[in-house]
Motif scaffolding. Structure first.
Motif, PDB file in Angstrom:
ATOM      1  N   GLY A   1     -17.646  41.421   3.786  1.00 51.64           N
ATOM      2  CA  GLY A   1     -18.981  40.165   3.746  1.00 51.64           C
ATOM      3  C   GLY A   1     -20.366  41.216   4.045  1.00 51.64           C
ATOM      4  O   GLY A   1     -21.028  41.229   2.442  1.00 51.64           O
ATOM      5  N   GLY A   2     -20.426  42.687   5.029  1.00 50.49           N
ATOM      6  CA  GLY A   2     -21.506  43.464   4.579  1.00 50.49           C
ATOM      7  C   GLY A   2     -21.236  43.973   2.904  1.00 50.49           C
ATOM      8  O   GLY A   2     -22.611  44.337   2.352  1.00 50.49           O
ATOM      9  N   VAL A   3     -19.821  44.505   2.644  1.00 53.58           N
ATOM     10  CA  VAL A   3     -20.082  45.048   1.479  1.00 53.58           C
ATOM     11  C   VAL A   3     -20.233  44.184   0.527  1.00 53.58           C
ATOM     12  O   VAL A   3     -21.364  44.772  -1.028  1.00 53.58           O
ATOM     13  N   LEU A   4     -20.414  42.964  -0.105  1.00 58.93           N
ATOM     14  CA  LEU A   4     -20.492  42.188  -0.500  1.00 58.93           C
ATOM     15  C   LEU A   4     -21.600  41.935  -0.431  1.00 58.93           C
ATOM     16  O   LEU A   4     -22.959  41.880  -1.719  1.00 58.93           O
ATOM     17  N   ALA A   5     -22.281  41.429   0.118  1.00 58.01           N
ATOM     18  CA  ALA A   5     -23.586  41.285   0.611  1.00 58.01           C
ATOM     19  C   ALA A   5     -24.440  42.286  -0.069  1.00 58.01           C
ATOM     20  O   ALA A   5     -26.143  42.414  -0.561  1.00 58.01           O
ATOM     21  N   ALA A   6     -24.002  43.752   0.133  1.00 60.62           N
ATOM     22  CA  ALA A   6     -24.796  44.601   0.198  1.00 60.62           C
ATOM     23  C   ALA A   6     -25.059  45.470  -1.517  1.00 60.62           C
ATOM     24  O   ALA A   6     -25.810  45.331  -2.296  1.00 60.62           O
TER      25      ALA A   6
ATOM     26  N   VAL B   1     -19.743  32.853  -0.465  1.00 64.55           N
ATOM     27  CA  VAL B   1     -18.675  32.542  -1.637  1.00 64.55           C
ATOM     28  C   VAL B   1     -17.355  32.868  -1.381  1.00 64.55           C
ATOM     29  O   VAL B   1     -15.761  32.270  -0.885  1.00 64.55           O
ATOM     30  N   VAL B   2     -16.864  34.430  -1.323  1.00 63.58           N
ATOM     31  CA  VAL B   2     -16.118  34.707  -1.358  1.00 63.58           C
ATOM     32  C   VAL B   2     -15.329  34.889   0.679  1.00 63.58           C
ATOM     33  O   VAL B   2     -13.874  34.329   0.089  1.00 63.58           O
ATOM     34  N   CYS B   3     -16.057  34.867   1.596  1.00 56.89           N
ATOM     35  CA  CYS B   3     -15.765  35.399   2.696  1.00 56.89           C
ATOM     36  C   CYS B   3     -15.068  33.742   3.139  1.00 56.89           C
ATOM     37  O   CYS B   3     -14.609  33.136   4.069  1.00 56.89           O
ATOM     38  N   GLY B   4     -15.407  32.257   2.518  1.00 54.43           N
ATOM     39  CA  GLY B   4     -15.716  31.074   2.696  1.00 54.43           C
ATOM     40  C   GLY B   4     -14.151  30.685   2.219  1.00 54.43           C
ATOM     41  O   GLY B   4     -13.318  29.838   2.916  1.00 54.43           O
ATOM     42  N   GLY B   5     -14.206  31.722   0.782  1.00 52.83           N
ATOM     43  CA  GLY B   5     -13.126  31.113   0.575  1.00 52.83           C
ATOM     44  C   GLY B   5     -11.676  31.815   0.387  1.00 52.83           C
ATOM     45  O   GLY B   5     -10.090  31.216   0.475  1.00 52.83           O
TER      46      GLY B   5
ATOM     47  N   SER C   1     -14.744  29.860  10.294  1.00 51.67           N
ATOM     48  CA  SER C   1     -14.774  30.739  10.711  1.00 51.67           C
ATOM     49  C   SER C   1     -14.880  31.267   9.667  1.00 51.67           C
ATOM     50  O   SER C   1     -15.145  33.325   9.690  1.00 51.67           O
ATOM     51  N   GLY C   2     -14.165  31.461   8.134  1.00 44.89           N
ATOM     52  CA  GLY C   2     -13.977  32.642   7.048  1.00 44.89           C
ATOM     53  C   GLY C   2     -15.977  32.821   6.674  1.00 44.89           C
ATOM     54  O   GLY C   2     -16.515  34.046   6.564  1.00 44.89           O
ATOM     55  N   LEU C   3     -16.780  31.555   6.728  1.00 51.06           N
ATOM     56  CA  LEU C   3     -17.935  31.050   6.419  1.00 51.06           C
ATOM     57  C   LEU C   3     -19.096  31.696   7.264  1.00 51.06           C
ATOM     58  O   LEU C   3     -19.911  33.186   7.287  1.00 51.06           O
ATOM     59  N   LEU C   4     -18.452  32.097   8.524  1.00 51.26           N
ATOM     60  CA  LEU C   4     -19.594  32.976   9.970  1.00 51.26           C
ATOM     61  C   LEU C   4     -19.291  33.948   9.819  1.00 51.26           C
ATOM     62  O   LEU C   4     -19.908  34.539  10.115  1.00 51.26           O
ATOM     63  N   ALA C   5     -18.208  34.371   9.394  1.00 51.21           N
ATOM     64  CA  ALA C   5     -17.695  35.769   9.854  1.00 51.21           C
ATOM     65  C   ALA C   5     -18.245  36.825   8.520  1.00 51.21           C
ATOM     66  O   ALA C   5     -19.104  37.542   8.135  1.00 51.21           O
ATOM     67  N   GLY C   6     -18.382  36.068   7.037  1.00 48.01           N
ATOM     68  CA  GLY C   6     -19.146  36.175   6.025  1.00 48.01           C
ATOM     69  C   GLY C   6     -20.550  36.203   6.427  1.00 48.01           C
ATOM     70  O   GLY C   6     -21.297  37.372   6.542  1.00 48.01           O
ATOM     71  N   LEU C   7     -21.212  35.441   6.416  1.00 48.40           N
ATOM     72  CA  LEU C   7     -22.330  35.590   7.341  1.00 48.40           C
ATOM     73  C   LEU C   7     -22.920  36.638   8.612  1.00 48.40           C
ATOM     74  O   LEU C   7     -24.068  37.566   7.730  1.00 48.40           O
ATOM     75  N   ALA C   8     -22.122  36.451   8.638  1.00 49.73           N
ATOM     76  CA  ALA C   8     -22.442  37.654   9.711  1.00 49.73           C
ATOM     77  C   ALA C   8     -22.561  39.278   9.543  1.00 49.73           C
ATOM     78  O   ALA C   8     -23.492  39.724   9.878  1.00 49.73           O
ATOM     79  N   GLY C   9     -21.588  39.396   9.025  1.00 46.41           N
ATOM     80  CA  GLY C   9     -21.448  40.337   8.213  1.00 46.41           C
ATOM     81  C   GLY C   9     -22.492  40.595   7.042  1.00 46.41           C
ATOM     82  O   GLY C   9     -22.828  42.082   7.491  1.00 46.41           O
ATOM     83  N   GLY C  10     -23.027  39.691   6.792  1.00 46.48           N
ATOM     84  CA  GLY C  10     -23.768  39.619   5.140  1.00 46.48           C
ATOM     85  C   GLY C  10     -25.257  40.371   6.311  1.00 46.48           C
ATOM     86  O   GLY C  10     -26.367  40.663   5.869  1.00 46.48           O
ATOM     87  N   VAL C  11     -25.555  39.123   7.243  1.00 50.13           N
ATOM     88  CA  VAL C  11     -26.820  39.534   8.069  1.00 50.13           C
ATOM     89  C   VAL C  11     -26.971  40.941   8.303  1.00 50.13           C
ATOM     90  O   VAL C  11     -27.176  41.643   8.992  1.00 50.13           O
ATOM     91  N   ASN C  12     -25.859  41.364   8.890  1.00 53.01           N
ATOM     92  CA  ASN C  12     -25.772  42.858   9.712  1.00 53.01           C
ATOM     93  C   ASN C  12     -26.058  44.056   8.537  1.00 53.01           C
ATOM     94  O   ASN C  12     -26.181  44.783   8.915  1.00 53.01           O
ATOM     95  N   ALA C  13     -25.034  43.796   7.388  1.00 45.87           N
ATOM     96  CA  ALA C  13     -25.676  44.916   6.474  1.00 45.87           C
ATOM     97  C   ALA C  13     -27.154  44.684   6.050  1.00 45.87           C
ATOM     98  O   ALA C  13     -27.806  45.835   5.535  1.00 45.87           O
ATOM     99  N   ALA C  14     -27.920  43.444   5.615  1.00 45.65           N
ATOM    100  CA  ALA C  14     -28.936  43.639   5.772  1.00 45.65           C
ATOM    101  C   ALA C  14     -29.932  44.569   6.526  1.00 45.65           C
ATOM    102  O   ALA C  14     -30.769  45.107   7.042  1.00 45.65           O
ATOM    103  N   ARG C  15     -28.986  44.659   8.366  1.00 44.79           N
ATOM    104  CA  ARG C  15     -29.610  45.367   9.678  1.00 44.79           C
ATOM    105  C   ARG C  15     -29.285  46.646   8.682  1.00 44.79           C
ATOM    106  O   ARG C  15     -30.813  47.601   9.577  1.00 44.79           O
ATOM    107  N   LEU C  16     -28.315  47.423   8.537  1.00 47.67           N
ATOM    108  CA  LEU C  16     -28.266  48.491   8.630  1.00 47.67           C
ATOM    109  C   LEU C  16     -29.282  49.081   7.208  1.00 47.67           C
ATOM    110  O   LEU C  16     -28.313  50.458   7.489  1.00 47.67           O
ATOM    111  N   SER C  17     -28.927  48.509   5.878  1.00 46.94           N
ATOM    112  CA  SER C  17     -29.508  48.428   4.781  1.00 46.94           C
ATOM    113  C   SER C  17     -28.406  48.957   3.977  1.00 46.94           C
ATOM    114  O   SER C  17     -28.674  49.544   3.625  1.00 46.94           O
TER     115      SER C  17
END
Length: 348
Positions: free
Chosen positions: A106-111, A127-131, A247-263
């Protein structure tokens, strides 16, 4: 037959003991021993957390500072979001081993998607992680496959997809500086980061869903006895699919927000995160066999693990590996305590 009355009649139907009125209707009240066992199971981790915080505040003056509290809670917010989804899965009697790899993916896809704006940066990982979560749910609920095997395969598949997208980790996607998506991970309100507020909002919603909706009560019933829930006419397969999807959606969301924090979309994170999430959920009082648990307990479990990690950093002479030792010790103690409390409630 009404769902509420059926759950009240089954000890495995929910996380809370029957109300006094319900107990009177069945001719017996919960004994004092049963009530104490229930209270310890649900709130014991909070008492331990508060005790650790009080002791640490006296021993290490820097621990009780506002800046340290902000740092601890921001770090814990990502695991908390992942553990929320794990809580729903475990309440139904399942397990999701894929969340660590899905978090990293999720973090890689978000970045990668952030170059086109905040909406793609949020929607693509969801979408991907929820899938992935949806596929897990379908294979488990419809095909009757074991959750351990299905989610282990998803763990490997998500990690492989992550490596393929990043050329075996050689490519790192960066989040544009100053973008609104970067602000989502790095911004704050009154000094508390947006990730903390997102986690709290999700836990509030999760608590309402579990305790105030028929879907939440269905999850407890499925975890208590899937066969009995089927005989009651409950949508067992749909409930299982939904929890793995969430579970997939929440893990993907957490990864995306973490990517935003780490840039950036870091490829090496998330390894072992599924074990931390399971530990936090179980330490928080959710039974591994399903049928009982709470999102508040999971939140206290996450914070307890985060405080332990922070204390190890405060000591300075210990490395982070000791967190795994302490977390494992807590996990064993909690599982033993759960077995003892369950036996006490049966024999009371």
């Amino acid at each position: 037959m009404k769902l509420s009355s059926s759950l009240a009649a089954s000890p495995a139907g929910g996380s809370a003991p029957p109300s006094p009125k319900a107990a009177d209707a069945h001719g017996a009240r919960p004994s004092g021993r049963e009530r104490i066992a229930e209270l310890v199971q649900r709130q014991g981790v909070l008492a331990v957390l508060l005790l650790v915080i009080v002791i640490a505040s006296f021993v290490y003056p820097t621990f009780a500072t506002l800046d340290n509290a902000r740092g601890v809670t921001v770090q814990a917010s990502f695991l908390a979001i992942v553990a929320l989804g794990m809580t729903l899965v475990i309440i139904t009697g399942g397990i999701d081993l894929s969340v660590g790899s899905v978090f990293a993916l999720g973090g890689v896809l978000a970045a990668w998607a952030s170059q086109w704006g905040v909406l793609p940066a949020l929607l693509v990982p969801l979408v991907v992680c929820g899938g992935i979560g949806l596929i897990n749910g379908l294979l488990i609920a419809r095909a009757g496959m074991a959750p351990f095997i299905v989610t282990l395969a998803s763990l490997l598949g998500a990690r492989g997809l992550l490596l393929a997208l990043t050329d075996e980790g050689a490519t790192t996607y960066l989040v544009p500086k100053g973008s609104f998506f970067a602000e989502l991970g790095q911004g704050s309100v009154w000094g508390f980061g947006y990730p903390i507020l997102i986690a709290l909002a999700l836990f509030g919603a999760g608590g309402l869903v579990l305790q105030r909706t028929s879907f939440g009560q269905t999850l407890f019933a499925v975890g208590g006895s899937s066969d009995a829930a089927t005989l009651m006419g409950l949508p067992v397969a749909r409930a299982k699919i939904m929890v793995y999807l969430l579970s997939g959606l929440l893990a993907g969301l957490a990864g995306g927000v973490n990517a935003a924090r780490l840039s950036s979309g870091v490829t090496i994170i998330g390894a072992g995160m599924e074990l931390d999430a399971i530990a936090a959920v179980v330490i928080g009082g959710t039974l591994l066999v399903g049928g009982a648990g709470s999102v508040s307990g999971t939140l206290w479990g996450v914070l307890l693990l985060a405080v332990i990690q922070n204390l190890i950093n405060q000591i300075g002479s210990l490395n982070s590996s000791y967190q795994s030792v302490v977390s494992g010790g807590f996990l064993i103690l909690v599982v033993v305590a759960q077995r003892y409390l369950a036996r006490s409630r049966r024999t009371a």
